[in-house]
Design an enzyme around this catalytic site. Structure first.
Site, PDB file in Angstrom:
ATOM      1  N   HIS A 308       0.578  -1.381  -0.025  1.00 34.52           N
ATOM      2  CA  HIS A 308       0.165  -0.196  -0.196  1.00 34.52           C
ATOM      3  C   HIS A 308       0.781   1.204   0.261  1.00 34.52           C
ATOM      4  O   HIS A 308       2.085   1.081   0.632  1.00 34.52           O
ATOM      5  CB  HIS A 308      -0.761  -0.123   1.113  1.00 34.52           C
ATOM      6  CG  HIS A 308      -2.182   0.711   0.853  1.00 34.52           C
ATOM      7  ND1 HIS A 308      -2.012   2.264   1.646  1.00 34.52           N
ATOM      8  CD2 HIS A 308      -3.540   0.555   0.590  1.00 34.52           C
ATOM      9  CE1 HIS A 308      -2.783   2.975   1.169  1.00 34.52           C
ATOM     10  NE2 HIS A 308      -4.041   2.026   0.662  1.00 34.52           N
ATOM     11  N   ASP A 366      -7.934  -5.535   0.237  1.00 32.22           N
ATOM     12  CA  ASP A 366      -9.060  -6.248  -0.886  1.00 32.22           C
ATOM     13  C   ASP A 366      -7.556  -8.343  -1.278  1.00 32.22           C
ATOM     14  O   ASP A 366      -8.463  -8.678  -1.386  1.00 32.22           O
ATOM     15  CB  ASP A 366      -8.214  -5.423  -2.350  1.00 32.22           C
ATOM     16  CG  ASP A 366      -9.618  -4.467  -1.876  1.00 32.22           C
ATOM     17  OD1 ASP A 366     -10.678  -5.269  -1.648  1.00 32.22           O
ATOM     18  OD2 ASP A 366      -9.334  -3.482  -2.645  1.00 32.22           O
TER      19      ASP A 366
HETATM   20  N1  ACO Z   1       4.366  -7.703  -5.052  1.00 32.94           N
HETATM   21  C1  ACO Z   1       5.508  -7.658  -4.688  1.00 32.94           C
HETATM   22  N2  ACO Z   1       6.072  -6.719  -4.643  1.00 32.94           N
HETATM   23  C2  ACO Z   1       6.072  -5.208  -4.609  1.00 32.94           C
HETATM   24  C3  ACO Z   1       4.634  -5.581  -3.699  1.00 32.94           C
HETATM   25  C4  ACO Z   1       3.854  -6.194  -4.512  1.00 32.94           C
HETATM   26  N3  ACO Z   1       2.063  -6.622  -4.208  1.00 32.94           N
HETATM   27  N4  ACO Z   1       4.149  -4.130  -3.610  1.00 32.94           N
HETATM   28  C5  ACO Z   1       4.899  -3.363  -3.666  1.00 32.94           C
HETATM   29  N5  ACO Z   1       6.018  -4.003  -4.547  1.00 32.94           N
HETATM   30  C6  ACO Z   1       7.149  -3.632  -3.538  1.00 32.94           C
HETATM   31  C7  ACO Z   1       7.842  -3.028  -5.138  1.00 32.94           C
HETATM   32  O1  ACO Z   1       8.266  -3.142  -6.575  1.00 32.94           O
HETATM   33  C8  ACO Z   1       9.237  -1.627  -5.281  1.00 32.94           C
HETATM   34  O2  ACO Z   1      10.289  -2.273  -5.062  1.00 32.94           O
HETATM   35  P1  ACO Z   1      11.645  -2.247  -5.398  1.00 32.94           P
HETATM   36  O3  ACO Z   1      11.668  -0.748  -4.100  1.00 32.94           O
HETATM   37  O4  ACO Z   1      12.494  -3.157  -4.578  1.00 32.94           O
HETATM   38  O5  ACO Z   1      11.347  -1.344  -6.689  1.00 32.94           O
HETATM   39  C9  ACO Z   1       8.256  -2.047  -3.715  1.00 32.94           C
HETATM   40  O6  ACO Z   1       7.315  -2.862  -3.377  1.00 32.94           O
HETATM   41  C10 ACO Z   1       7.832  -0.498  -3.682  1.00 32.94           C
HETATM   42  O7  ACO Z   1       6.669  -0.094  -4.195  1.00 32.94           O
HETATM   43  P2  ACO Z   1       6.157   0.606  -4.501  1.00 32.94           P
HETATM   44  O8  ACO Z   1       5.437   0.301  -6.413  1.00 32.94           O
HETATM   45  O9  ACO Z   1       7.172   1.449  -5.361  1.00 32.94           O
HETATM   46  O10 ACO Z   1       4.609   1.091  -3.806  1.00 32.94           O
HETATM   47  P3  ACO Z   1       4.038   2.005  -4.478  1.00 32.94           P
HETATM   48  O11 ACO Z   1       2.709   2.630  -3.419  1.00 32.94           O
HETATM   49  O12 ACO Z   1       3.735   2.794  -6.082  1.00 32.94           O
HETATM   50  O13 ACO Z   1       2.161   1.008  -4.725  1.00 32.94           O
HETATM   51  C11 ACO Z   1       0.565  -0.454  -4.723  1.00 32.94           C
HETATM   52  C12 ACO Z   1       2.243   0.408  -4.456  1.00 32.94           C
HETATM   53  C13 ACO Z   1       0.441  -0.344  -6.134  1.00 32.94           C
HETATM   54  C14 ACO Z   1      -0.725  -0.782  -3.991  1.00 32.94           C
HETATM   55  C15 ACO Z   1       0.807  -1.460  -4.524  1.00 32.94           C
HETATM   56  O14 ACO Z   1       1.703  -2.138  -3.521  1.00 32.94           O
HETATM   57  C16 ACO Z   1       0.983  -3.032  -5.780  1.00 32.94           C
HETATM   58  O15 ACO Z   1       0.843  -2.914  -6.620  1.00 32.94           O
HETATM   59  N6  ACO Z   1       0.380  -3.321  -4.670  1.00 32.94           N
HETATM   60  C17 ACO Z   1      -0.994  -4.700  -5.823  1.00 32.94           C
HETATM   61  C18 ACO Z   1      -2.218  -4.345  -5.640  1.00 32.94           C
HETATM   62  C19 ACO Z   1      -3.225  -3.945  -4.979  1.00 32.94           C
HETATM   63  O16 ACO Z   1      -2.921  -5.229  -3.556  1.00 32.94           O
HETATM   64  N7  ACO Z   1      -3.382  -2.769  -4.493  1.00 32.94           N
HETATM   65  C20 ACO Z   1      -4.442  -2.346  -3.946  1.00 32.94           C
HETATM   66  C21 ACO Z   1      -3.710  -1.590  -2.756  1.00 32.94           C
HETATM   67  S1  ACO Z   1      -5.242  -1.056  -2.501  1.00 32.94           S
HETATM   68  C22 ACO Z   1      -6.412  -0.585  -2.319  1.00 32.94           C
HETATM   69  O17 ACO Z   1      -5.923   0.612  -3.462  1.00 32.94           O
HETATM   70  C23 ACO Z   1      -7.912  -0.699  -2.732  1.00 32.94           C
END
Ligand code: ACO
Length: 431
Positions: A308, A366
């Site tokens: 998140h 979720d």
């Molecule tokens: N699986 C694997 N790696 C992940 C995940 C994941 N679900 N989420 C984040 N990471 C990693 C990224 O690759 C990144 O790694 P790095 O530092 O080595 O490059 C690090 O964790 C930070 O992640 P970001 O993408 O920079 O985080 P951001 O805040 O931009 O994205 C998000 C947040 C979109 C929710 C992301 O965690 C994600 O895609 N999760 C899966 C989708 C999801 O569940 N979305 C629902 C969110 S809640 C809602 O909107 C209701």
């Protein structure tokens, strides 16, 4: 106490500016950078708005490190345990919990706006039977702006209130119509003797040829999920509603933009994607293989329902939904639920994995919501629509807050331009 300031120094010219620091009631201080273009001729760069506050708000507070979520000051845990979706909707819209008369007046008004215009209903026939329900919902919500010309003056507080009640009342009817269209079944009209969630379930599952009794356990479970999804401060879809609304666009168009933004798998579409992922993983033995894929930067696979932007600790809503899964599945007599068992094991294994620990990736709202929706018989393609129904309340509350603020300006971000500098046009025969 002296006003806080933040000193900005341009190291090339030595010019210094004191930037005002603003403090909210709780939460980190915010540096007000509005003057830096005038003083220094520069803008700020913050892709994804990771550290940028675009607005002041009194509606919802999140402390992502502590896993705290407050609506108008009330902790989500208390609202989930003691309140109802209608009461939370009133709270988000009006700032205070209603007294008994206030709640009954509000609920009554919502009940009496549930029908949609028959012409609007006919729009569904224009969609192919396998159209994604989010496509139908966003299109039909946008189309509502063609129906209420007499009550769409955004500067009229009474018109804004009518809009708020109308959209909150009608969005379940629109969602149910989309569902029935996908099934090829006749539309079921709303029943004003039922409460918000029971009416929604009736519109989803009743058919003209049989008597249908709403299961109160299912209606209560839905009410809880709606409370948990009702608002989440400046998330992508709410910011979209604010941005669209800041142009003075009519509110139905702004809410429709919010529905579109919610649809993506990085946001509200995650609930649908989680179930698809769990089915793809299939068994506990496959978890290590999929975790390895989630960690592999060359793969597009992410652990859906994990991570998140704001929570770097447990999403408090995920904790509540996980506990609710146990209760709801037991009360519905569906304790043997392989997908829930798999989700529990996946969470357990991921939370011990160095990659997820280091990045503070926890289950979000979720990760478990789809398990409950499935147990209620809601098809996977409708999960994000369910989220949209609940979040409509938050979108409306934020739109109202923005429009009634006399300091509102059109939302208009800046950019760092990296394209070609000025050059002269060359006619096609000379290229
Ligand atoms: N699986 C694997 N790696 C992940 C995940 C994941 N679900 N989420 C984040 N990471 C990693 C990224 O690759 C990144 O790694 P790095 O530092 O080595 O490059 C690090 O964790 C930070 O992640 P970001 O993408 O920079 O985080 P951001 O805040 O931009 O994205 C998000 C947040 C979109 C929710 C992301 O965690 C994600 O895609 N999760 C899966 C989708 C999801 O569940 N979305 C629902 C969110 S809640 C809602 O909107 C209701």
């Amino acid at each position: 106490m002296a006003d806080k300031k933040f000193e900005l120094t341009d190291l090339s010219s030595g010019k210094k500016t004191d930037l005002p620091v603003r403090s909210g009631t709780i939460g980190p201080d915010i540096i007000d950078v509005a003057s830096i273009n005038k003083d220094h001729g520069v803008f700020t760069f913050d892709p994804g708005f990771g550290v940028t506050a675009a607005t002041e708000s009194k509606i919802t507070y999140i402390d992502g490190d502590a896993g705290v979520l407050l609506h108008r000051g009330y902790p989500i845990e208390q609202l989930a345990e003691k309140s109802s979706f209608m009461e939370v909707a009133y709270l988000l819209l009006n700032g205070e919990l209603p007294d008994a008369a206030g709640l009954s007046g509000f609920t009554d008004s919502i009940r009496h706006h549930t029908m949609i215009n028959e012409s609007l209903l006919r729009f569904f026939n224009g969609f192919h039977h396998n159209a994604h329900p989010m496509a139908m919902v966003s299109a039909v919500v946008a189309s509502m702006s063609a129906f209420y010309h007499d009550s769409m003056d955004i500067n009229n507080p009474r018109h804004r209130e009518i809009f708020a009640h109308r959209i909150i009342a009608k969005i379940p009817t629109i969602a149910a119509a989309a569902h029935k269209h996908s099934l090829g079944q006749p539309f079921v009209y709303p029943r004003n003797d039922l409460d918000y969630c029971a009416n929604m379930l009736n519109m989803f599952y009743a058919v003209p040829c049989e008597r249908y009794e709403v299961d109160p356990v299912a209606a209560q479970a839905l009410d809880l999920l709606f409370i948990l999804h009702a608002d989440h401060e400046q998330n992508a879809s709410t910011s979209t509603v604010r941005l669209a609304g800041s142009t003075g666009a009519n509110p139905y168009a702004a809410i429709s933009a919010g529905v579109a933004a919610l649809w993506g798998p990085a946001h509200g579409g995650a609930n649908e994607a989680v179930l698809a992922m769990l089915e793809q993983i299939g068994t506990v033995d496959n978890i290590p293989k999929y975790l390895a894929m989630a960690k592999d930067k060359s793969s597009h696979f992410r652990l859906m329902g994990f991570g998140h932007r704001v929570y770097k600790n447990f999403d408090p809503r995920a904790k509540i939904i996980r506990a609710a899964c146990h209760k709801v599945l037991a009360r519905l007599g569906r304790t043997d639920n392989p997908l829930f068992e798999l989700a529990l094991r996946l969470e357990e294994i991921a939370l011990k994995d160095e990659y997820f620990v280091q990045r503070k990736l926890y289950p979000n709202v979720d990760f478990y919501s789809g398990v409950i929706y499935s147990a209620l018989g809601i098809p996977r393609s409708m999960f994000t629509v369910m989220f949209a129904i609940a979040r409509t309340v938050g979108w409306v509350a934020h739109w109202q807050e923005m429009i009634s603020d006399p300091a509102m300006r059109i939302g208009r971000p800046r950019q760092l331009y990296t394209g070609s500098i000025q050059r002269d046009y060359v006619s096609v025969d000379k290229r």
